[in-house]
Design a protein around this motif. Sequence first.
Motif, PDB file in Angstrom:
ATOM      1  N   GLU A   1      68.315  56.273  37.478  1.00 40.00           N
ATOM      2  CA  GLU A   1      66.976  56.011  38.026  1.00 40.00           C
ATOM      3  C   GLU A   1      66.493  57.291  38.712  1.00 40.00           C
ATOM      4  N   ILE A   2      65.277  57.717  38.364  1.00 42.85           N
ATOM      5  CA  ILE A   2      64.705  58.929  38.977  1.00 42.85           C
ATOM      6  C   ILE A   2      63.426  58.528  39.714  1.00 42.85           C
ATOM      7  N   PRO A   3      63.438  58.548  41.055  1.00 45.70           N
ATOM      8  CA  PRO A   3      62.220  58.187  41.788  1.00 45.70           C
ATOM      9  C   PRO A   3      61.200  59.326  41.810  1.00 45.70           C
ATOM     10  N   TYR A   4      59.942  58.975  42.107  1.00 50.53           N
ATOM     11  CA  TYR A   4      58.828  59.941  42.248  1.00 50.53           C
ATOM     12  C   TYR A   4      58.600  60.756  40.978  1.00 50.53           C
ATOM     13  N   PHE A   5      58.787  60.122  39.806  1.00 54.02           N
ATOM     14  CA  PHE A   5      58.725  60.881  38.552  1.00 54.02           C
ATOM     15  C   PHE A   5      58.407  59.920  37.407  1.00 54.02           C
ATOM     16  N   THR A   6      57.456  60.301  36.535  1.00 52.30           N
ATOM     17  CA  THR A   6      57.251  59.547  35.288  1.00 52.30           C
ATOM     18  C   THR A   6      57.345  60.513  34.131  1.00 52.30           C
ATOM     19  N   VAL A   7      58.076  60.144  33.121  1.00 54.40           N
ATOM     20  CA  VAL A   7      58.317  61.052  31.993  1.00 54.40           C
ATOM     21  C   VAL A   7      57.059  61.174  31.132  1.00 54.40           C
ATOM     22  N   SER A   8      56.207  60.138  31.106  1.00 56.27           N
ATOM     23  CA  SER A   8      55.003  60.174  30.270  1.00 56.27           C
ATOM     24  C   SER A   8      53.884  60.959  30.931  1.00 56.27           C
ATOM     25  N   GLY A   9      53.950  61.096  32.264  1.00 53.53           N
ATOM     26  CA  GLY A   9      52.877  61.764  32.998  1.00 53.53           C
ATOM     27  C   GLY A   9      51.747  60.823  33.387  1.00 53.53           C
ATOM     28  N   ILE A  10      51.950  59.508  33.270  1.00 57.88           N
ATOM     29  CA  ILE A  10      50.916  58.542  33.665  1.00 57.88           C
ATOM     30  C   ILE A  10      50.675  58.642  35.171  1.00 57.88           C
ATOM     31  N   GLN A  11      49.401  58.522  35.555  1.00 60.13           N
ATOM     32  CA  GLN A  11      49.043  58.645  36.972  1.00 60.13           C
ATOM     33  C   GLN A  11      48.036  57.572  37.363  1.00 60.13           C
ATOM     34  N   VAL A  12      48.204  57.049  38.566  1.00 64.69           N
ATOM     35  CA  VAL A  12      47.181  56.173  39.145  1.00 64.69           C
ATOM     36  C   VAL A  12      46.153  57.094  39.794  1.00 64.69           C
ATOM     37  N   ARG A  13      44.954  57.182  39.191  1.00 63.40           N
ATOM     38  CA  ARG A  13      43.913  58.085  39.703  1.00 63.40           C
ATOM     39  C   ARG A  13      43.217  57.494  40.926  1.00 63.40           C
ATOM     40  N   TYR A  14      42.998  56.187  40.898  1.00 64.58           N
ATOM     41  CA  TYR A  14      42.385  55.542  42.065  1.00 64.58           C
ATOM     42  C   TYR A  14      42.681  54.043  42.061  1.00 64.58           C
ATOM     43  N   MET A  15      42.576  53.425  43.202  1.00 64.82           N
ATOM     44  CA  MET A  15      42.613  51.965  43.350  1.00 64.82           C
ATOM     45  C   MET A  15      41.508  51.601  44.333  1.00 64.82           C
ATOM     46  N   LYS A  16      40.423  51.006  43.822  1.00 65.30           N
ATOM     47  CA  LYS A  16      39.305  50.602  44.675  1.00 65.30           C
ATOM     48  C   LYS A  16      39.492  49.135  45.068  1.00 65.30           C
ATOM     49  N   ILE A  17      39.329  48.860  46.351  1.00 65.18           N
ATOM     50  CA  ILE A  17      39.489  47.498  46.863  1.00 65.18           C
ATOM     51  C   ILE A  17      38.167  47.074  47.496  1.00 65.18           C
ATOM     52  N   ILE A  18      37.528  46.049  46.899  1.00 63.00           N
ATOM     53  CA  ILE A  18      36.218  45.599  47.384  1.00 63.00           C
ATOM     54  C   ILE A  18      36.352  44.137  47.829  1.00 63.00           C
ATOM     55  N   GLU A  19      35.976  43.877  49.074  1.00 64.71           N
ATOM     56  CA  GLU A  19      36.012  42.494  49.590  1.00 64.71           C
ATOM     57  C   GLU A  19      34.765  42.275  50.440  1.00 64.71           C
ATOM     58  N   LYS A  20      34.186  41.064  50.364  1.00 64.31           N
ATOM     59  CA  LYS A  20      32.872  40.843  50.995  1.00 64.31           C
ATOM     60  C   LYS A  20      32.863  41.099  52.499  1.00 64.31           C
ATOM     61  N   SER A  21      34.023  40.908  53.176  1.00 65.05           N
ATOM     62  CA  SER A  21      34.056  41.167  54.622  1.00 65.05           C
ATOM     63  C   SER A  21      34.083  42.665  54.934  1.00 65.05           C
ATOM     64  N   GLY A  22      34.354  43.497  53.894  1.00 66.56           N
ATOM     65  CA  GLY A  22      34.261  44.945  54.042  1.00 66.56           C
ATOM     66  C   GLY A  22      35.416  45.601  54.771  1.00 66.56           C
ATOM     67  N   TYR A  23      36.612  44.953  54.788  1.00 67.68           N
ATOM     68  CA  TYR A  23      37.745  45.565  55.494  1.00 67.68           C
ATOM     69  C   TYR A  23      38.286  46.783  54.749  1.00 67.68           C
ATOM     70  N   GLN A  24      38.979  47.635  55.489  1.00 65.64           N
ATOM     71  CA  GLN A  24      39.633  48.807  54.912  1.00 65.64           C
ATOM     72  C   GLN A  24      41.056  48.420  54.511  1.00 65.64           C
ATOM     73  N   ALA A  25      41.459  48.821  53.324  1.00 64.03           N
ATOM     74  CA  ALA A  25      42.820  48.498  52.861  1.00 64.03           C
ATOM     75  C   ALA A  25      43.489  49.761  52.333  1.00 64.03           C
ATOM     76  N   LEU A  26      44.812  49.797  52.464  1.00 65.51           N
ATOM     77  CA  LEU A  26      45.571  50.985  52.049  1.00 65.51           C
ATOM     78  C   LEU A  26      46.332  50.713  50.752  1.00 65.51           C
ATOM     79  N   PRO A  27      46.080  51.497  49.685  1.00 63.46           N
ATOM     80  CA  PRO A  27      46.928  51.394  48.489  1.00 63.46           C
ATOM     81  C   PRO A  27      48.075  52.418  48.556  1.00 63.46           C
ATOM     82  N   TRP A  28      49.274  51.978  48.216  1.00 65.06           N
ATOM     83  CA  TRP A  28      50.452  52.865  48.165  1.00 65.06           C
ATOM     84  C   TRP A  28      50.971  52.889  46.736  1.00 65.06           C
TER      85      TRP A  28
END
Length: 424
Positions: free
Chosen positions: A381-408
């Motif tokens: 197992e190799i952490p912090y590494f993908t062999v294909s090079g796939i990347q999460v460019r963004y994660m947008k979180i929209i909720e009607k109450s407008g709270y701030q959320a953290l994506p990890w």
Amino acid sequence: MSASAVFVLDLKGKVLICRNYKGDVDMAEIDHFLPLLMQQEEDGLLCPVMSRGNVHFLWIKHSNLYLVATTNKNSNASLVYSFLYKLVEVFTGYFKELEEESIQDNFVVVYELLDELMDFGFPQTTDSKILQEYITQESAKLEVAKSKVPTTVTNAVSWRSEGIKYKKNEVFIDVIESINVLVNANGSVMSSDIVGSIKLKTMLSGMPELRLGLNDRVLFALTGRDKGKTVTMEDVKFHQCVRLSRFESDRTISFIPPDGESELMSYRINTHVKPLIWIESVIEKFSHSRVEIMVKAKGQFKKQSVANNVEVKIPVPSDADSPKFKTSTGHAKYVPEKNLVVWTIKSFPGGKEFLMRAHFGLPSVENAEMEGKPPITVSFEIPYFTVSGIQVRYMKIIEKSGYQALPWVRYITQSGDYQLRTNA
């Protein structure tokens, strides 16, 4: 069409519990299941679908149980198998371990679940989190549950309950890729591919709308952007929460996530993969006396990355004895019941090389021709590494109450079916 009836049997073929959904197949037909299975095992023709007359048995084995669906129609076999595996997943979610004892100890709950999971042979509510809201294991809760069925069952969003609240809103994204590699004895890669999945742990209040952006080659071509590394994903499979029409029109992964842990999507990347851990082996057999094995392992990945819990499994003759080992790192042990030497390296930095030597005694009788040449297998197992090079460019979180959320985001590469053939 789907299943007529579902049975849970023990290893002797005794019915522990069953549910007849359509009544068009005689329930006594299940008595023929185990004799058919044993006959096929004896003939070496074991098949996941067995037939007797116009009755078909579709079965899987889990722990010490057989889960069997019967039908007399030309049913959708992949739907039935998906349902049987989902059944295992739901039962495991309820009882932690699915085995004969857990079925017997929770007979009433199992029957209620069989009732809710399928109706007239068609799968219904199969999300264990939703089922646990109204099929509970405490009798006191059952009384309350009778008066009110959760709105989630009838909602458009059947995988998420309303009114969820968290003090801290977070979402954890795991991108996990497994590498399948087959290398022949000459060192040529015969087949290789990457099987990936994106898993979520969602801790968000309310009914949030999430949008996930990846470095998807098709998306970049649609939008006219071709900067940076992109990946071409095949065989993409989504959780039911993803809006497929939106993905098909503009490749946007948009969804209202289930609460807690779930698998958002899985994919395959059909590409030539350089083996991340390269193994060279020399196996010398000295007639009727001893066998000497030398294995060199080399990390063919970036120097800043580290492979954890590396295990190299080297097959040895079944009659080998008196093992002696010498390793430059880690430790080696002989596992006689599996005819293997297991070389374990806790931490394997990229670009490094390590050696292992083993010496075994052999009896005077030679039987190597009978045993074939099993391959060397590697797990890591190799952490912090993908062999294909796939990347999460963004994660947008929209909720009607407008709270701030953290994506990890966390990336992990691990071994799948990773085999290297040997000459010896």
